[in-house]
Write a protein that holds these residues in place. Sequence first.
Motif, mmCIF file in Angstrom:
data_model
loop_
_atom_site.group_PDB
_atom_site.id
_atom_site.type_symbol
_atom_site.label_atom_id
_atom_site.label_comp_id
_atom_site.label_asym_id
_atom_site.label_seq_id
_atom_site.Cartn_x
_atom_site.Cartn_y
_atom_site.Cartn_z
ATOM 1 N N LEU A 38 1.129 -1.159 0.201
ATOM 2 C CA LEU A 38 -0.036 0.041 0.022
ATOM 3 C C LEU A 38 0.796 1.351 -0.023
ATOM 4 C CD1 LEU A 38 -3.159 0.496 0.278
ATOM 5 C CD2 LEU A 38 -2.769 0.811 2.771
ATOM 6 N N GLY A 39 0.489 2.160 -0.878
ATOM 7 C CA GLY A 39 1.397 3.588 -0.917
ATOM 8 C C GLY A 39 0.515 4.593 -0.547
ATOM 9 N N PHE A 40 1.217 6.003 -0.406
ATOM 10 C CA PHE A 40 0.407 7.058 -0.229
ATOM 11 C C PHE A 40 0.925 8.017 -1.232
ATOM 12 C CE2 PHE A 40 -0.208 4.869 3.702
ATOM 13 C CZ PHE A 40 -1.489 4.836 4.043
ATOM 14 N N VAL A 41 0.197 8.711 -2.086
ATOM 15 C CA VAL A 41 0.492 9.520 -3.028
ATOM 16 C C VAL A 41 -0.514 10.662 -3.285
ATOM 17 C CG1 VAL A 41 2.157 7.938 -4.219
ATOM 18 C CG2 VAL A 41 -0.335 8.260 -4.937
ATOM 19 N N SER A 42 -0.239 11.457 -3.963
ATOM 20 C CA SER A 42 -1.148 12.655 -4.147
ATOM 21 C C SER A 42 -2.425 12.217 -5.172
ATOM 22 C CB SER A 42 -0.485 13.918 -5.027
ATOM 23 O OG SER A 42 -1.516 14.852 -5.402
ATOM 24 N N ARG A 43 -3.386 12.579 -4.930
ATOM 25 C CA ARG A 43 -4.473 12.059 -6.216
ATOM 26 C C ARG A 43 -4.298 12.719 -7.272
ATOM 27 N NH1 ARG A 43 -9.903 10.821 -5.395
ATOM 28 N NH2 ARG A 43 -9.850 10.967 -3.246
ATOM 29 N N ARG A 44 -3.502 13.752 -7.294
ATOM 30 C CA ARG A 44 -3.335 14.480 -8.654
ATOM 31 C C ARG A 44 -2.021 13.478 -9.566
ATOM 32 N NH1 ARG A 44 -5.087 19.481 -9.051
ATOM 33 N NH2 ARG A 44 -6.044 20.424 -7.020
ATOM 34 N N ALA A 45 -1.726 12.586 -9.027
ATOM 35 C CA ALA A 45 -0.428 11.768 -9.732
ATOM 36 C C ALA A 45 -0.982 10.592 -10.382
ATOM 37 C CB ALA A 45 0.520 11.502 -8.620
ATOM 38 N N LEU A 46 -2.412 10.191 -10.072
ATOM 39 C CA LEU A 46 -2.758 8.792 -10.266
ATOM 40 C C LEU A 46 -3.686 8.666 -11.593
ATOM 41 C CD1 LEU A 46 -3.680 7.999 -6.894
ATOM 42 C CD2 LEU A 46 -1.962 6.790 -8.155
ATOM 43 N N GLY A 47 -3.904 10.015 -12.412
ATOM 44 C CA GLY A 47 -4.896 9.989 -13.642
ATOM 45 C C GLY A 47 -4.753 8.658 -14.417
ATOM 46 N N ARG A 48 -3.590 8.656 -14.850
ATOM 47 C CA ARG A 48 -3.237 7.752 -15.930
ATOM 48 C C ARG A 48 -3.548 6.167 -15.237
ATOM 49 N NH1 ARG A 48 1.900 9.922 -19.043
ATOM 50 N NH2 ARG A 48 1.198 11.744 -19.674
ATOM 51 N N GLU A 49 -2.950 5.962 -14.175
ATOM 52 C CA GLU A 49 -2.956 4.424 -13.757
ATOM 53 C C GLU A 49 -4.559 4.074 -13.198
ATOM 54 O OE1 GLU A 49 1.121 6.229 -13.409
ATOM 55 O OE2 GLU A 49 -0.929 6.971 -12.637
ATOM 56 N N LEU A 50 -5.037 5.258 -12.681
ATOM 57 C CA LEU A 50 -6.662 4.880 -12.398
ATOM 58 C C LEU A 50 -7.313 4.662 -13.723
ATOM 59 C CD1 LEU A 50 -7.315 7.559 -9.721
ATOM 60 C CD2 LEU A 50 -6.735 5.105 -9.454
ATOM 61 N N ALA A 51 -7.270 5.449 -14.871
ATOM 62 C CA ALA A 51 -7.944 5.206 -16.055
ATOM 63 C C ALA A 51 -7.778 3.961 -16.574
ATOM 64 C CB ALA A 51 -7.544 6.463 -16.888
ATOM 65 N N ALA A 52 -6.522 3.495 -16.670
ATOM 66 C CA ALA A 52 -6.025 2.091 -17.348
ATOM 67 C C ALA A 52 -6.463 1.001 -16.302
ATOM 68 C CB ALA A 52 -4.396 1.991 -17.333
ATOM 69 N N GLY A 53 -6.972 1.119 -14.964
ATOM 70 C CA GLY A 53 -7.041 0.067 -14.098
ATOM 71 C C GLY A 53 -6.075 -0.673 -13.800
ATOM 72 N N ARG A 54 -5.239 0.030 -13.518
ATOM 73 C CA ARG A 54 -3.576 -0.453 -12.862
ATOM 74 C C ARG A 54 -3.533 -0.540 -11.448
ATOM 75 N NH1 ARG A 54 -1.180 2.202 -17.522
ATOM 76 N NH2 ARG A 54 0.215 3.278 -15.795
ATOM 77 N N LEU A 55 -4.057 0.697 -10.931
ATOM 78 C CA LEU A 55 -4.072 1.050 -9.502
ATOM 79 C C LEU A 55 -5.401 1.549 -8.975
ATOM 80 C CD1 LEU A 55 -0.758 3.188 -9.354
ATOM 81 C CD2 LEU A 55 -1.116 0.914 -8.590
ATOM 82 N N GLU A 56 -5.823 1.364 -7.904
ATOM 83 C CA GLU A 56 -6.997 1.744 -7.379
ATOM 84 C C GLU A 56 -6.741 2.785 -5.961
ATOM 85 O OE1 GLU A 56 -9.801 -1.290 -6.740
ATOM 86 O OE2 GLU A 56 -8.369 -2.309 -5.129
#
Length: 319
Positions: free
Chosen positions: A259-277
């Motif tokens: 589990l990691g903690f990052v900015s929501r602003r850094a996750l656009g591509r990974e969320l759209a591709a279904g790689r991270l949640e």
Amino acid sequence: MSDFRLRVFQAVGQHLSLTKAAQVLFITQPAVTRHVQELEKSSGQRLLVRRGNRLSLTEAGRLLLAHAEAVAAAELQLAGQLHALRNPEEAAGRLRLGASTTLSQYVLPGLLPAFQARYPLVQLTLRNANSERIAEALLAGELDLGFVEGRSRSRDLHHELLLPDELVAVRRAPPEAPPNPPPAAGPAPGPAPTPPAPLPLAEALARPLVLRERGSGTLEVLEFALRERGVPLSRLQVAFYFDNTEAIKAYLEAAPAALGFVSRRALGRELAAGRLEIVPIEGLRLARQFEAVWVQGQPLSAAAQRFLGFSQRELNQPL
């Protein structure tokens, strides 16, 4: 304006080559040699030492190089200020920006092309470092304007809100999870994917954690929030500390249990591709601010004022 000989010595000191200095300044090598000899004569000290085919600076040479660089920086700043007086709506000169990792990777780059088009006479540079090092560089005079995240405040720096942000817990998405569909016109093809159920805080912190390094604003916000809940950082099972968010995301994609903690602003591509949640955690919300910072009591240059105002306007436009 400054003695041209200082410009010559600055080029020699930076390149440690008479030939390269001559090429950069578009003068002959004998002219470079003559200028250096005149400086040595006026200072009464040797400035350069030749060892075989290599040049090196003496202690006096290092002092003169630092002076020459300071004079060049002051001249560039003066040129920008004079230009601003002639053209109040414009800005010119050098602008040394520094930003913490999240800002320099995911927020500021998208602003730079439009700013350069609007203010073509501003010579922009952007340094990427964690919040602690950006503050140090500002106080050392190495930057004109900084952008940081986190909770720490230095009495020697002025802080001004740039943009709100939120840290979120994130993990690798399960294989069956569909990617977030791209926005499209017309009705949605079906119901939105069900978000993951919130994790109890104790269960989330029992996982292998992937965190940012010491000195980063991201880690500082997380550490402060956990301390308020009686959980010191030393009790966590940290799998790895990274100095950038891209490394954290890549690690999480390869480690399903982490589990990691990052900015929501850094996750656009990974969320759209279904790689991270994103995984909600019960009782833990990590709101923070991105802030502009500069040395307390030191006025911003015209170029820095323009960039600060431009970035605040662009980033706070309604979506």
